[in-house]
Structures are given as structure tokens and as C-alpha cells.
Design a protein around this motif. Structure first.
Motif, PDB file in Angstrom:
ATOM      1  N   LEU A 296      10.384  -0.681 105.799  1.00  0.00           N
ATOM      2  CA  LEU A 296       9.677   0.527 105.379  1.00  0.00           C
ATOM      3  C   LEU A 296       9.083   1.252 106.580  1.00  0.00           C
ATOM      4  N   MET A 297       8.611   0.498 107.578  1.00  0.00           N
ATOM      5  CA  MET A 297       8.101   1.182 108.772  1.00  0.00           C
ATOM      6  C   MET A 297       9.216   2.001 109.414  1.00  0.00           C
TER       7      MET A 297
ATOM      8  N   TYR B 221      -1.748 -10.924 108.861  1.00  0.00           N
ATOM      9  CA  TYR B 221      -2.220  -9.540 108.842  1.00  0.00           C
ATOM     10  C   TYR B 221      -1.132  -8.574 109.242  1.00  0.00           C
ATOM     11  N   ILE B 222      -0.152  -9.052 110.014  1.00  0.00           N
ATOM     12  CA  ILE B 222       1.016  -8.217 110.283  1.00  0.00           C
ATOM     13  C   ILE B 222       1.697  -7.884 108.961  1.00  0.00           C
ATOM     14  N   LEU B 223       1.665  -8.833 108.044  1.00  0.00           N
ATOM     15  CA  LEU B 223       2.279  -8.584 106.749  1.00  0.00           C
ATOM     16  C   LEU B 223       1.400  -7.737 105.844  1.00  0.00           C
ATOM     17  N   ILE B 224       0.100  -7.986 105.873  1.00  0.00           N
ATOM     18  CA  ILE B 224      -0.734  -7.352 104.854  1.00  0.00           C
ATOM     19  C   ILE B 224      -1.127  -5.921 105.217  1.00  0.00           C
ATOM     20  N   LEU B 225      -1.302  -5.616 106.501  1.00  0.00           N
ATOM     21  CA  LEU B 225      -1.777  -4.271 106.840  1.00  0.00           C
ATOM     22  C   LEU B 225      -0.798  -3.174 106.432  1.00  0.00           C
ATOM     23  N   PRO B 226       0.510  -3.332 106.695  1.00  0.00           N
ATOM     24  CA  PRO B 226       1.421  -2.291 106.194  1.00  0.00           C
ATOM     25  C   PRO B 226       1.339  -2.154 104.690  1.00  0.00           C
ATOM     26  N   ALA B 227       1.115  -3.289 104.007  1.00  0.00           N
ATOM     27  CA  ALA B 227       0.985  -3.215 102.557  1.00  0.00           C
ATOM     28  C   ALA B 227      -0.234  -2.380 102.190  1.00  0.00           C
ATOM     29  N   PHE B 228      -1.346  -2.606 102.880  1.00  0.00           N
ATOM     30  CA  PHE B 228      -2.525  -1.764 102.646  1.00  0.00           C
ATOM     31  C   PHE B 228      -2.184  -0.301 102.887  1.00  0.00           C
ATOM     32  N   GLY B 229      -1.405  -0.062 103.929  1.00  0.00           N
ATOM     33  CA  GLY B 229      -1.011   1.315 104.236  1.00  0.00           C
ATOM     34  C   GLY B 229      -0.234   1.928 103.084  1.00  0.00           C
ATOM     35  N   ILE B 230       0.671   1.161 102.521  1.00  0.00           N
ATOM     36  CA  ILE B 230       1.473   1.682 101.411  1.00  0.00           C
ATOM     37  C   ILE B 230       0.585   2.033 100.226  1.00  0.00           C
ATOM     38  N   TYR B 231      -0.339   1.120  99.888  1.00  0.00           N
ATOM     39  CA  TYR B 231      -1.232   1.417  98.765  1.00  0.00           C
ATOM     40  C   TYR B 231      -2.062   2.660  99.048  1.00  0.00           C
ATOM     41  N   SER B 232      -2.419   2.850 100.318  1.00  0.00           N
ATOM     42  CA  SER B 232      -3.227   4.028 100.646  1.00  0.00           C
ATOM     43  C   SER B 232      -2.414   5.312 100.556  1.00  0.00           C
TER      44      SER B 232
ATOM     45  N   MET C 102      -2.064   7.299 106.406  1.00  0.00           N
ATOM     46  CA  MET C 102      -2.571   5.932 106.502  1.00  0.00           C
ATOM     47  C   MET C 102      -1.476   4.899 106.740  1.00  0.00           C
ATOM     48  N   PHE C 103      -0.303   5.112 106.203  1.00  0.00           N
ATOM     49  CA  PHE C 103       0.745   4.127 106.439  1.00  0.00           C
ATOM     50  C   PHE C 103       1.139   4.094 107.912  1.00  0.00           C
ATOM     51  N   SER C 104       1.130   5.248 108.565  1.00  0.00           N
ATOM     52  CA  SER C 104       1.448   5.256 109.993  1.00  0.00           C
ATOM     53  C   SER C 104       0.342   4.580 110.790  1.00  0.00           C
ATOM     54  N   TRP C 105      -0.892   4.783 110.360  1.00  0.00           N
ATOM     55  CA  TRP C 105      -2.007   4.075 111.005  1.00  0.00           C
ATOM     56  C   TRP C 105      -1.818   2.565 110.883  1.00  0.00           C
ATOM     57  N   ALA C 106      -1.492   2.149 109.668  1.00  0.00           N
ATOM     58  CA  ALA C 106      -1.294   0.724 109.453  1.00  0.00           C
ATOM     59  C   ALA C 106      -0.160   0.228 110.347  1.00  0.00           C
ATOM     60  N   GLY C 107       0.896   1.045 110.451  1.00  0.00           N
ATOM     61  CA  GLY C 107       2.019   0.665 111.302  1.00  0.00           C
ATOM     62  C   GLY C 107       1.596   0.513 112.749  1.00  0.00           C
ATOM     63  N   LEU C 108       0.775   1.446 113.229  1.00  0.00           N
ATOM     64  CA  LEU C 108       0.340   1.370 114.620  1.00  0.00           C
ATOM     65  C   LEU C 108      -0.407   0.060 114.867  1.00  0.00           C
ATOM     66  N   ILE C 109      -1.366  -0.232 113.993  1.00  0.00           N
ATOM     67  CA  ILE C 109      -2.181  -1.428 114.220  1.00  0.00           C
ATOM     68  C   ILE C 109      -1.333  -2.693 114.075  1.00  0.00           C
ATOM     69  N   THR C 110      -0.476  -2.699 113.074  1.00  0.00           N
ATOM     70  CA  THR C 110       0.405  -3.845 112.884  1.00  0.00           C
ATOM     71  C   THR C 110       1.220  -4.125 114.140  1.00  0.00           C
ATOM     72  N   ASN C 111       1.753  -3.063 114.721  1.00  0.00           N
ATOM     73  CA  ASN C 111       2.613  -3.272 115.885  1.00  0.00           C
ATOM     74  C   ASN C 111       1.821  -3.726 117.096  1.00  0.00           C
ATOM     75  N   VAL C 112       0.568  -3.281 117.176  1.00  0.00           N
ATOM     76  CA  VAL C 112      -0.269  -3.809 118.257  1.00  0.00           C
ATOM     77  C   VAL C 112      -0.460  -5.322 118.056  1.00  0.00           C
TER      78      VAL C 112
END
Ligand code: HEM
Ligand code: CU
Lengths: 648, 198
Positions: free
Chosen positions: A118-119, A284-295, A223-233
Motif C-alpha cells: 500500500l505504501m 510498530y513498522i507494521l502498525i503505524l501504516p495501519a494507523f495511517g490508513i485508518y486516519s 496522514m498515511f504519507s506521514w505514517a509511511g515516513l516514520i515507518t521507513n525511518v
């Protein structure tokens, strides 16, 4: 003969022979089918060599779904085995192999692939970019992941599967207690796919930092892009730790080093520490993008702006930092003393705070909203209570002293599934349904989708709630059978029924894909959900160049404002677009990596060296290659845009 | 292609700038990789089993040579990048070549050092300490080896194609890599050797 003995399955059974036949038949069928329909050229040109982030995203998604079914088949076998006391469907060794591969496949090859799918598909569109920063590397990432997944999957029929749990703790995973090549497969397949993940991490950080549409500051980013950024960090900081741990584990097994042995100074706890220094951030790599999707989904279907954008961002940053500070909670009982345990107990519970803030932000978004109960929204709504139960039991586990009670029981299994399934699987299915029209130009059927949702949500509850009880009663995790007298039978039978419910739900999703592909309307416009972010401003399905004209952003809800407040997204005329060429090198290089991994598993050094030479040759080829891509002229662009709009 | 004339050559294209940022992030990952190795090293340093300890096997002379050679090479590659910035292809190539020769020399001494360790009974399989010692040093050594081949590829391209935005970009990134290896070595020198010999 000795040659064949090496590849023999150490512990064969009818299931394994049946799988061998099935794999052989499927492979023959695929090859024959491709040849008969003359699709080899198409496959090579359009998919194997593609560098388009959208197609790579789709390939990740297909692989993730395949792996979901592989992991799901494992689940059914495990739950069937434990459904009644003293069952003899599987023996202990097979049970060990199955829960191990289930865990590995689900975390590494299903959940990771799904978030990266999805990212890949969404982020470049959402930030108004033409592609990722390094399209070639992106293709390489995918193929490395794919080859890693295949390498683990063939372990079942060649040489034996790993059996020491997905955590692969030493000394259990050492040569003495794991004699088959199974753990070698584990080490190498994770290593190869992990390399792909690391490259993805670097690629997406650069993409998000540097390729946003004009006007999109970081604090205007969806927000999903934000989640993606943090996840990738997190990926970039966590995966090298796994790389080192796996390399050491491989060396211990193949070169008789002494990192994790219990003689000559080796230290098995070092593995546990390194593994979880990667492993907890991985969660958290798994959960943050999920949070992004819900957002993304909750505001769209509540018809309100996301509540608390800034706190959403801050809480994600805080979570990402804390995720590196809690790893010891995975082994409170393994003897590091009260002080250390207390520190990690507190950091663990601290994560509940930013997570709670997010939950409240979603609730406030829905508050006074006009909620539409679409399939993506149902998953988001189902997520909140189930995830909260999973999270609260996590805080219970985070209390070091109490953990001595539940450690390694089914209570733990219930906890992590009740965060992972609503957190990751629901989010991915929600995202899949939500972005499906962007990918393929038609919607998935809502009715079938809702049936699937109810089976999955209900199945999850039924499968895992009983485990809290049997866990508190003392049913240990990873136990392949138990006696009648324990009284665990009833709870495990309920779990089994829940697992079947889940399986039905997933089959319904596949049926939905089939059904909608055949019957769904292709006349849905570009914005069927009346959504808010930039990806909906281009066509369904998305043309290869994403946006004919680069969008101009000046608010958080750029596309929404374009629709409601007359903000102009596209200014100026068509300009020539530069596109990258396709390349076969990433695929070929990944094939060499596969051969490399296979050779390494069986210590076939000539194979290893030959494939290494292949890898180096690919690198040299790439280094010398002059590839300027190609251009789509303004006229061609105009023509294709008129066609796309006309088709509506 | 858009070439921004106000920037140094290696930064002059969009893709060039992306490459450099991407490489910095890659170095971030490499920092984690070596940090993990160091952490493991400190965990295992006293766990020598029946094998020797650091102070029994370390020899100061080869280590000093290695350090000197590698520091110098970091200096010469800096000069090479400087030459590149002022467009002096010949000087740039010479400095890069000197860098690679120094890198090869470093590697030569390191190989000698490894042979010595095996000779005095501190091979890879002797104890947890020797395993992690040789793995940490070996990982750095492998990076240097990789760098040598990479550098040669780049030199060949600069020779054939001249200083274009692409070749300059590659050379610059290579110099970042090389400096990074030097920094890692300083850590190895201080925390493995000096501390180990104390
Ligand atoms: C769909 C996403 C799922 C993910 C990501 C996932 C992940 C995992 C992981 C990481 C483990 C640990 C393996 C180990 O202990 O070595 C595990 C174990 C297990 N999972 Fe899942 N799982 C999923 C779905 C399911 C489902 C649907 C069920 C059953 C209804 C299930 C049942 C089990 C069982 C019984 C174990 C073994 C516990 C043990 O005895 O060690 N899982 N799962
Ligand atoms: Cu954790």
C-alpha cells in the motif's frame, strides 16, 4: 545418493508429499498456461521488468495475499490439531515447524508485504509525485522480498522447515537442537528479504522528503504519507540490527563460531536481545501504516476533517522513539533483575499513552460526523474495540511482575493476535477495498465485502477470546497437545471454530475479487468515495505518469478543497514528462540472490560463489549502464488525457 | 535534463541530489549496523572461553600502519573531490587512484593481521571473543574490499566519460562512503585496539 540425502525432508509425512505433488503440478500448469496463451512476453515486459511503483505495489499485494493463505493453511492445521485433547493429527515436530513458519510467513512475508504494497501504490500518488526516488531500486526491493519468501516456502519440501519458533531463540536454533537445514532457511530468507526492506526504507524516506508536490509542506502531508515516513525511518534503524543478528546466527550454524553457543563464551541472551531490538520496532513498522490508513478512511467516511492532526503526527513520532526502548518486555522472565525489568515495564506502558491519544482522535473525528458504513469504514470501526482489548491486555503483560504468570501462555497469543489482526490485517483489507478502484478501475462488491467483514471480525473474536481464559488457566503456548483433564478442550474447540470463520471470510474476499472483476461497473469516475487526498485527483486506474500536470497544494485536504472551495490543483498546460525505462536487472539479480541463499542453506559453496559472481556482474552492469529513460511528449499526454476522460 | 549551473557538478541534477540524500540515509543504516557489531563486541569482549584475550594477541605495529594508511586515504580522497570541484579531471583521477592504492595497502596489512591471529590460536571459532573480533574487523574489511572494486568502476567511468553530472555524483558518493569507513576505523582503533591493549 548422498547428494539426495541432503535435500531429503528429515521428517516426511503425507502432507509433505502431497505438497510436493501440488507444487510440481502448479508449476507445470503455470508454465504450460503461459506458453499456451503466449503470455511470456507480456509477463516479462509488463511485470517482471517493471519499475512503476503502482505495478510493484500490486505485485507486493498479490504476494501478500498468497502468503496470507500459506500462513492461514498453517493456522487451520494448528487449530485443528489442538481442537480436541490428545489429538494425533500432527506430531510434535510438525507442530513446531508449522507454528514457526506461520509466524515468519505472517509477520515478514504477509504483513510487511502488505504495508509495503500500500505504501508503494499510495504514497507517490498522495504526495503528487511521478514515482519513487529510485524506481529501479524499488523493483529490486520487491524481487528480493519475493525471492526471500520463496526461499522460506520451499523449505517445506526440500530439506525441512525451521522449527524453533519465529523468534528462533538460541540454543534451540543452534545446530545441536535444530539439526535440519530449517533454521538456515530462516536465517537466509529473512536476510534476503530484509535487504529488500531496508532499500525500500531508504527509497521512501527520500521520496517523501524530496518529491512532494509544490506547496505540500510536511505539516500539510496526508496522514498515511506521514505514517509511511516514520515507518521507513524505523525500518532504516531497525533492520540493520536484524541483519547483524542473522549473520551471526548463520555463522554459528555454518561456520561453528561462538556467538550464541553456551560453550566457549557464547551468550544465548545476546540473540534474544538483538532479535527484539529489531523485533519490537518491527511491530510498530507494521502498525503505524495501519494507523495511517485508518486516519485516511475515518475522515473520508465521517465527512469531517481528521481531528487533531498535529497530535496524530506527534504521537507517531513519540511511538517510533519509544518503540526502540521497550524490547526487554519480551523476556522479563529470563533473568535480568528487578531494576531492568522495572525500567522496561514503564517504557512499555508509556506507549499506551500516544496510542490512546490516536484512538480518541479517531473517535472525535467520528463524533458528529455523518458516518457511511462502507466496507473500509466497517473495518475501521471494528478495529477500535478489538484493538483496544488487545492493547489493554498488552499493558497487563507489560507489568513485569504479572508477566511471570502469563508468560508463554495462550494469554500472550491472544494478546498479540488481537492487536495484530485488527491493527494490521483489518487495516490492510480496509486499504485494499478503499484503494482498489484506484488500482483497477472498478469497485469491489460491497455486499460480499460486508459478509467477509463479519466473518473476519467475528472469527477473530471467537478464535482469540477463549485463549485469554485457557491461558490464565495455564495452557502453554506452542504446546501441540494436552490431556482431557486440563479442561482446555472446550476453549480450543471454540478457537478452532473461530479460525474456520476467519478462513471463510478470507475466501469470501477472494470470491469478491473474482466476482467484481467479472461483474462490477467500470463506469465509476475518478473519485467514487468522494475522498480527500491527492490520489483521487487523477484517473481510475492511474495512468503510468500518475498526474498529467503536477498538482499545486495549499491546504491539508488539497483535493477536498479543490472540490468544495474551488482551490485550483492543476495550473498550466501539459509539459513533456520524463519516465524511467523498464529493466530486467533487478529481477535477474534477485534470482541470483535466491540461488545464493539456496546454496548457502546447503553449504554448496560452488553455487554460492557462482551466484555471487552473478550478483556482482549485475552491479557492474548497472554501474556502467547509461539509461536516460524516455519522454512522453505534451501532445501524447494531451491525447491520452482526452481519451481517459472520454472513457468515463 | 535540468542542470543547475549554480551547484557543484555532483549536486547539479535532480536525480543527483536524490542520490546523495539517499546515500546519507544509507549511511544511517550502516551506523546502526556497526553500532550493533560494537554493542555485541562489548558484550562478548571478556567472554574468551579457553581462548586468548585481546591484550594477548593485539600487535600495535600493524594497527598503527593500518590507521595511518586509512587516515591518509581519507585525506587524499578529499583532495580528489576538491580537484573534481574545480574541474581538474587528471588530478581528481590521480587522487582517487592514490586513495585506492592506500586502501589496498590497508587491506594487505589487515590480511597479514588475520593470518597472525589464526597463527597464534585466535581463529574465528576459538571463542565468543575471537568470533566477534574477527567479525567486526572483517565486516569493516569487507566494506573496504567492496570500496576498492567500486572505486575502480568509478575511475573507469570518469576516464571514459569525463566529469559529467553523473560521474561526479558517483565519485562524490563514493567519497562519502570512504570517509565513513575511516570514521568506523577510528572507533575500531580506539575501542577495540587501544582499549583492548590497556
Ligand atoms: C492474520 C494474521 C496473523 C498473524 C500476523 C499471526 C502471527 C503469529 C505469530 C507471530 C505467531 C508466533 C509464532 C510462534 O510463537 O513461534 C503466531 C502463532 C500462532 N498463531 Fe497466528 N497470526 C495470524 C493469524 C492467526 C490466526 C487467524 C490464527 C488462528 C485462529 C492464528 C493462530 C496462531 C496460533 C495457534 C499460534 C501458535 C501459538 C503457539 O503455540 O506458539 N494466527 N501467529
Ligand atoms: Cu515488544
Amino acid at each position: 545418493m548422498e547428494f539426495f540425502e541432503r535435500f531429503a525432508v528429515p521428517h516426511p509425512s503425507p502432507a509433505i508429499y502431497a505438497s510436493m505433488v501440488a507444487i510440481a503440478l502448479t508449476s507445470i500448469a503455470i508454465v504450460a498456461g503461459l506458453t499456451y496463451f503466449k503470455k511470456w512476453g507480456y509477463l516479462w515486459r509488463e511485470w517482471l521488468t517493471t519499475v512503476d511503483h503502482k505495478k510493484i505495489g500490486i505485485m507486493y499485494m498479490i504476494s501478500a495475499l498468497l502468503m496470507l493463505f500459506r500462513g492461514g493453511a498453517d493456522v487451520l492445521m494448528m487449530r485443528a490439531q489442538t481442537a480436541v485433547p490428545e489429538n494425533t493429527l500432527l506430531d510434535a515436530q510438525h507442530y513446531n515447524e508449522i507454528f514457526t513458519t506461520h509466524g515468519v510467513v505472517m509477520i515478514i512475508f504477509m504483513a510487511m508485504a502488505f504495508i509495503i504494497a500500500l505504501m508503494n501504490f499510495v504514497i507517490p500518488l498522495q504526495i503528487g509525485a511521478r514515482d519513487v526516488a529510485f524506481p529501479r531500486l524499488n523493483a529490486l526491493s520487491f524481487w528480493l522480498y519475493f525471492m526471500g519468501a520463496m526461499l522460506l516456502n520451499i523449505s517445506f519440501v526440500i530439506g525441512g522447515s525451521p522449527s524453533s519458533g519465529w523468534t528462533s531463540y538460541f540454543p534451540l536454533a543452534g545446530n545441536e537442537l535444530s539439526q535440519s537445514v530449517g533454521t538456515n532457511y530462516y536465517m537466509l530468507s529473512l536476510q534476503i528479504s530484509g535487504l529488500g526492506t531496508l532499500i525500500t526504507g531508504i527509497n521512501f524516506i527520500v521520496t517523501i522528503l524530496k518529491m512532494r508536490a509544490p506547496g505540500m509542506t510536511l505539516m500539510k502531508m496526508p496522514m498515511f504519507s506521514w505514517a509511511g515516513l516514520i515507518t521507513n525511518v524505523i525500518i532504516v534503524f531497525a533492520f540493520p540490527v536484524l541483519t547483524v543478528a542473522l549473520a551471526m546466527g548463520t555463522m554459528d550454524r555454518l561456520f561453528a563460531t561462538n556467538f550464541f553457543t553456551t560453550t566457549n563464551g557464547g551468550m544465548d541472551m545476546l540473540w534474544a536481545n538483538l532479535f527484539w531490538v529489531w523485533g519490537h520496532p518491527e511491530v510498530y513498522i507494521l502498525i503505524l501504516p495501519a494507523f495511517g490508513i485508518y486516519s485516511e478512511i475515518i475522515p473520508t467516511f465521517s465527512r469531517r476533517n481528521l481531528y487533531g492532526y498535529n497530535t496524530m503526527v506527534i504521537s507517531m513520532v513519540v511511538i517510533s522513539l519509544l518503540s526502540f526502548l521497550v524490547w526487554v518486555h519480551h523476556f522479563f522472565t529470563m533473568g535480568q533483575g528487578a531494576l531492568v525489568n522495572s525500567i522496561f515495564s514503564i517504557t512499555t506502558m508509556a506507549i499506551a499513552v500516544p496510542t490512546g491519544i490516536k484512538i480518541f482522535n479517531w473517535l472525535f473525528t467520528m463524533w458528529k460526523g455523518k458516518i457511511q458504513f462502507t466496507v473500509p469504514m466497517l473495518y475501521s470501526l471494528g478495529f477500535i474495540p478489538i484493538f483496544t482489548i488487545g492493547g489493554v491486555t498488552g499493558v497487563m503483560l507489560g507489568m513485569a511482575s504479572a508477566d511471570y504468570q502469563y508468560h508463554n501462555t495462550m494469554f500472550l497469543v491472544a494478546h498479540f493476535h488481537l492487536v495484530i489482526i485488527p491493527g494490521v490485517v483489518f487495516a490492510m483489507l480496509a486499504g485494499l477495498t478503499y484503494w482498489w478502484p484506484k488500482m483497477f478501475g472498478f469497485m469491489l462488491n460491497e455486499r460480499i465485502g460486508k459478509w467477509a467483514f463479519w466473518f473476519i471480525a467475528g472469527g477473530t473474536c471467537l478464535a482469540f477470546f477463549p485463549m485469554f481464559i485457557s491461558g490464565l488457566d495455564g495452557q502453554a503456548r506452542r504446546m501441540y497437545t494436552y490431556s482431557e483433564a486440563t479442561g482446555f478442550g472446550i476453549w480450543n474447540m471454540l478457537s478452532f471454530i473461530g479460525a474456520i470463520g476467519l478462513a471463510i471470510g478470507f475466501i469470501l474476499i477472494v470470491y469478491n475479487i473474482y466476482y467484481s472483476t467479472r461483474y462490477a461497473s467500470r463506469d465509476i469516475g475518478d473519485d467514487p468515495w468522494d475522498a480527500r487526498s491527492l490520489e483521487w485527483a487523477t484517473h481510475n486506474p492511474v495512468p503510468e505518469y500518475n498526474f498529467a500536470i503536477t498538482p499545486q497544494v495549499n491546504s491539508r485536504q488539497a483535493f477536498w478543497d479543490a472540490k468544495k472551495n474551488g482551490h485550483k490543483l492543476f495550473k498550466g498546460g501539459y509539459k513533456e514528462i520524463h519516465m524511467p525505462n523498464n529493466s530486467g536487472v533487478p529481477f535477474i539479480m534477485a534470482v541470483f540472490f535466491f540461488i545464493f541463499g539456496f546454496g548457502f542453506v546447503f553449504s554448496m559453496w560452488i553455487t554460492v560463489i557462482a551466484s555471487l559472481i552473478g550478483i556482482i556482474a549485475c552491479l557492474i552492469h548497472r554501474s556502467f549502464e547509461k539509461d536516460h529513460g524516455y519522454h512522453i511528449s505534451a501532445e501524447e499526454l494531451e491525447k491520452s488525457e482526452v481519451e481517459l476522460r472520454g472513457a468515463k | 535534463m535540468n542542470i543547475d549551473k549554480t551547484q557543484p557538478l555532483e549536486y547539479s541534477t535532480e536525480q543527483g541530489r536524490l542520490n546523495i540524500l539517499g546515500f546519507w540515509i544509507f549511511i544511517g543504516a550502516e551506523v546502526m549496523l556497526f553500532a550493533t557489531l560494537f554493542a555485541s563486541y562489548f558484550t562478548l569482549v571478556d567472554r574468551t572461553g579457553n581462548g586468548p584475550s585481546g591484550s594477548e594477541i593485539f600487535e600495535i605495529t600493524p594497527v598503527l600502519i593500518e590507521t595511518l594508511v586509512l587516515l591518509t586515504s581519507s585525506f587524499t580522497i578529499g583532495l580528489g573531490v576538491h580537484a573534481m570541484r574545480i574541474g581538474n579531471k587528471k588530478a581528481m583521477m590521480s587522487f582517487f587512484a592514490i586513495t585506492l592504492v592506500l586502501g589496498a595497502a590497508f587491506l594487505g596489512v589487515e590480511i597479514y593481521e588475520f593470518v597472525h591471529y589464526v597463527h597464534v590460536g585466535a581463529g574465528l571459532q576459538v571463542s565468543a571473543f575471537t568470533s566477534i573480533l574477527l567479525t567486526t574487523l572483517g565486516t569493516h574489511g569487507l566494506h573496504v574490499t567492496f570500496g576498492l572494486f567500486w572505486g575502480i568502476m568509478i575511475l573507469m567511468q570518469v576516464k571514459k566519460r569525463g566529469l559529467t553530472p553523473q560521474t561526479a555524483n558517483k565519485s562524490f558518493i563514493f567519497s562519502l562512503y570512504w570517509h565513513f569507513l575511516d570514521v568506523v576505523w577510528i572507533f575500531i582503533f580506539s575501542f577495540v585496539y587501544l582499549k583492548g591493549m590497556m
